[in-house]
Design a protein around this motif. Structure first.
Motif, PDB file in Angstrom:
ATOM      1  N   PHE A  60       0.836  -1.200   0.000  1.00 43.57           N
ATOM      2  CA  PHE A  60       0.000   0.000   0.000  1.00 43.57           C
ATOM      3  C   PHE A  60       0.875   1.257   0.000  1.00 43.57           C
ATOM      4  O   PHE A  60       0.632   2.191  -0.759  1.00 43.57           O
ATOM      5  CB  PHE A  60      -0.926  -0.001   1.215  1.00 43.57           C
ATOM      6  CG  PHE A  60      -1.906   1.137   1.233  1.00 43.57           C
ATOM      7  CD1 PHE A  60      -3.126   1.024   0.591  1.00 43.57           C
ATOM      8  CD2 PHE A  60      -1.597   2.330   1.876  1.00 43.57           C
ATOM      9  CE1 PHE A  60      -4.033   2.072   0.593  1.00 43.57           C
ATOM     10  CE2 PHE A  60      -2.493   3.383   1.884  1.00 43.57           C
ATOM     11  CZ  PHE A  60      -3.715   3.252   1.236  1.00 43.57           C
ATOM     12  N   ASN A 111     -13.116   5.874  -0.018  1.00 43.37           N
ATOM     13  CA  ASN A 111     -12.420   4.592  -0.103  1.00 43.37           C
ATOM     14  C   ASN A 111     -10.914   4.757   0.020  1.00 43.37           C
ATOM     15  O   ASN A 111     -10.227   3.913   0.598  1.00 43.37           O
ATOM     16  CB  ASN A 111     -12.769   3.895  -1.422  1.00 43.37           C
ATOM     17  CG  ASN A 111     -14.192   3.386  -1.451  1.00 43.37           C
ATOM     18  OD1 ASN A 111     -14.703   2.910  -0.447  1.00 43.37           O
ATOM     19  ND2 ASN A 111     -14.841   3.495  -2.592  1.00 43.37           N
ATOM     20  N   GLY A 115      -8.717   3.191   2.906  1.00 43.51           N
ATOM     21  CA  GLY A 115      -7.548   2.366   2.609  1.00 43.51           C
ATOM     22  C   GLY A 115      -6.332   2.777   3.417  1.00 43.51           C
ATOM     23  O   GLY A 115      -5.555   1.921   3.879  1.00 43.51           O
ATOM     24  N   LEU A 118      -6.903   1.474   6.933  1.00 40.26           N
ATOM     25  CA  LEU A 118      -6.715   0.025   6.985  1.00 40.26           C
ATOM     26  C   LEU A 118      -5.243  -0.352   6.890  1.00 40.26           C
ATOM     27  O   LEU A 118      -4.790  -1.295   7.543  1.00 40.26           O
ATOM     28  CB  LEU A 118      -7.503  -0.643   5.849  1.00 40.26           C
ATOM     29  CG  LEU A 118      -9.023  -0.626   5.961  1.00 40.26           C
ATOM     30  CD1 LEU A 118      -9.661  -1.143   4.678  1.00 40.26           C
ATOM     31  CD2 LEU A 118      -9.482  -1.458   7.149  1.00 40.26           C
ATOM     32  N   LEU A 142      -4.779  -5.214  -0.873  1.00 46.79           N
ATOM     33  CA  LEU A 142      -5.388  -3.952  -0.435  1.00 46.79           C
ATOM     34  C   LEU A 142      -4.852  -2.855  -1.335  1.00 46.79           C
ATOM     35  O   LEU A 142      -3.660  -2.548  -1.304  1.00 46.79           O
ATOM     36  CB  LEU A 142      -5.048  -3.654   1.030  1.00 46.79           C
ATOM     37  CG  LEU A 142      -5.452  -2.271   1.547  1.00 46.79           C
ATOM     38  CD1 LEU A 142      -6.967  -2.113   1.541  1.00 46.79           C
ATOM     39  CD2 LEU A 142      -4.900  -2.027   2.954  1.00 46.79           C
ATOM     40  N   ARG A 145      -8.259   1.744  -3.436  1.00 44.62           N
ATOM     41  CA  ARG A 145      -9.720   1.887  -3.483  1.00 44.62           C
ATOM     42  C   ARG A 145     -10.465   0.677  -2.940  1.00 44.62           C
ATOM     43  O   ARG A 145     -11.511   0.823  -2.311  1.00 44.62           O
ATOM     44  CB  ARG A 145     -10.173   2.157  -4.934  1.00 44.62           C
ATOM     45  CG  ARG A 145     -11.596   2.639  -5.052  1.00 44.62           C
ATOM     46  CD  ARG A 145     -11.972   2.915  -6.495  1.00 44.62           C
ATOM     47  NE  ARG A 145     -11.999   1.692  -7.283  1.00 44.62           N
ATOM     48  CZ  ARG A 145     -13.056   0.899  -7.370  1.00 44.62           C
ATOM     49  NH1 ARG A 145     -14.162   1.196  -6.706  1.00 44.62           N
ATOM     50  NH2 ARG A 145     -13.022  -0.191  -8.109  1.00 44.62           N
ATOM     51  N   THR A 147     -10.497  -3.643  -1.363  1.00 48.83           N
ATOM     52  CA  THR A 147      -9.855  -4.791  -0.727  1.00 48.83           C
ATOM     53  C   THR A 147     -10.298  -6.038  -1.481  1.00 48.83           C
ATOM     54  O   THR A 147     -11.490  -6.252  -1.685  1.00 48.83           O
ATOM     55  CB  THR A 147     -10.269  -4.912   0.747  1.00 48.83           C
ATOM     56  OG1 THR A 147      -9.851  -3.730   1.450  1.00 48.83           O
ATOM     57  CG2 THR A 147      -9.614  -6.126   1.397  1.00 48.83           C
ATOM     58  N   ASN A 161     -13.062  -0.132   0.225  1.00 53.01           N
ATOM     59  CA  ASN A 161     -12.368   0.005   1.503  1.00 53.01           C
ATOM     60  C   ASN A 161     -13.258   0.615   2.577  1.00 53.01           C
ATOM     61  O   ASN A 161     -13.150   0.261   3.757  1.00 53.01           O
ATOM     62  CB  ASN A 161     -11.108   0.863   1.323  1.00 53.01           C
ATOM     63  CG  ASN A 161     -10.031   0.133   0.550  1.00 53.01           C
ATOM     64  OD1 ASN A 161      -9.974  -1.094   0.557  1.00 53.01           O
ATOM     65  ND2 ASN A 161      -9.184   0.876  -0.124  1.00 53.01           N
ATOM     66  N   VAL A 164     -15.288  -2.101   4.122  1.00 49.91           N
ATOM     67  CA  VAL A 164     -14.465  -2.951   4.993  1.00 49.91           C
ATOM     68  C   VAL A 164     -14.200  -2.261   6.321  1.00 49.91           C
ATOM     69  O   VAL A 164     -14.222  -2.896   7.387  1.00 49.91           O
ATOM     70  CB  VAL A 164     -13.134  -3.293   4.296  1.00 49.91           C
ATOM     71  CG1 VAL A 164     -12.233  -4.117   5.217  1.00 49.91           C
ATOM     72  CG2 VAL A 164     -13.397  -4.061   3.003  1.00 49.91           C
ATOM     73  N   LEU A 165     -13.973  -0.948   6.277  1.00 46.75           N
ATOM     74  CA  LEU A 165     -13.699  -0.193   7.495  1.00 46.75           C
ATOM     75  C   LEU A 165     -14.957  -0.002   8.337  1.00 46.75           C
ATOM     76  O   LEU A 165     -14.894  -0.006   9.573  1.00 46.75           O
ATOM     77  CB  LEU A 165     -13.108   1.169   7.134  1.00 46.75           C
ATOM     78  CG  LEU A 165     -12.639   2.051   8.293  1.00 46.75           C
ATOM     79  CD1 LEU A 165     -11.480   1.395   9.043  1.00 46.75           C
ATOM     80  CD2 LEU A 165     -12.232   3.429   7.790  1.00 46.75           C
TER      81      LEU A 165
END
Length: 275
Positions: A60, A111, A115, A118, A142, A145, A147, A161, A164-165
């Motif tokens: 990342f 997003n 990211g 994350l 990851l 934008r 996952t 993302n 997911v968060l």
């Protein structure tokens, strides 16, 4: 009319000839910026992967540094061409620009920021098995934008993302061990046979090489329910969870099949074996 058109075109041509050296230099600066961004981000990524325990964050940060360097090169190229007003306006109007971009590209910005969170918070690593809502699978990547999660049936799912968060995330493999259990219902005639069956069940579970026996992960069996003729015994065991599919599905299935056969050979009638 034609003379006016010729005069306008000639003016544009003269302006193009005047600015063409700057355009050439700006193009060279932009190409160099892209080249340097690729090489430098590659070096940064290599050092991060060598020192970091989690390649997810290293990848990342590598992508983030690459695009940050390219953006810096683009701004420098604009300065070379002489677009000082545009560059100054971008800097001076950063607050307004952020509001406009944030409103127009809300999902992309959300997003991207998710990211970043994350990547630094790291609720998962590459190849961790996670569950988000009803989706269960291994984390593959990851990006800035999305996952990427690969399910056990081979599907690749690209989750935003921000989702997911925002959603509760269950990580099955972060600890390295996971506890599983299953229920065995036996029928017996003699009093006290449930304890003997518990010992047989526990010994069988312990005999499997993939079951951990060290503290605090020692397996155990409890009597969950008893009637004059039946007993419900629940076996708990821990296993290494790096390969979640094997540890959770295949190992449990093998134990359940083996326990039924082992107790049957010892004279017990196994009425049911369930999760």
């Amino acid at each position: 009319m034609f003379s006016d058109l010729q005069r306008v075109l000639n003016t544009y041509w003269q302006q193009f000839l005047y600015i063409s050296p700057k355009l050439l230099i700006a193009f060279i600066v932009l190409v160099l910026a892209i080249f340097v961004a690729n090489r430098l981000s590659g070096l940064i990524g290599g050092k991060l992967r060598a020192k970091a325990h989690d390649p997810l964050m290293a990848d990342f940060l590598t992508r983030f540094s690459k695009w940050a360097l390219i953006l810096a090169g683009a701004v420098l190229a604009m300065e070379v061409v002489g677009l000082y007003a545009i560059v100054g306006g971008l800097v001076a109007g950063a607050g307004l620009s952020a509001f406009i971009v944030g409103f127009a590209l809300k999902d992309i910005a959300e997003n991207f920021l998710a990211g970043v969170v994350l990547a630094f918070n790291r609720p998962f690593r590459i190849h961790d098995t996670v569950q988000i809502k009803d989706l269960v699978g291994k984390v593959e990547d990851l990006s800035l934008r999305v996952t990427l999660i690969k399910t056990f049936d081979g599907k690749h799912i690209f989750l935003p993302n921000a989702m997911v968060l925002r959603e509760p995330l269950i990580n099955f493999t972060r600890d390295g061990y996971i506890r599983q259990d299953f229920l065995v219902t036996i029928e017996y005639g003699a009093e006290g046979s449930s304890q003997e069956a518990s010992d047989l069940l526990l010994n069988y579970v312990r005999s499997n090489k993939d079951v951990d026996e060290k503290e605090p992960h020692t397996p155990y069996v409890i009597l969950e329910k008893a009637t004059p003729t039946t007993a419900d015994l629940r076996a708990y065991f821990w296993t290494f969870s790096e390969d979640y599919r094997r540890g959770t599905l295949e190992l449990k299935s093998a134990l359940m099949r083996g326990v039924k056969g082992g107790l049957t050979r010892e004279g017990y009638t196994v009425a049911n074996v369930v999760q």
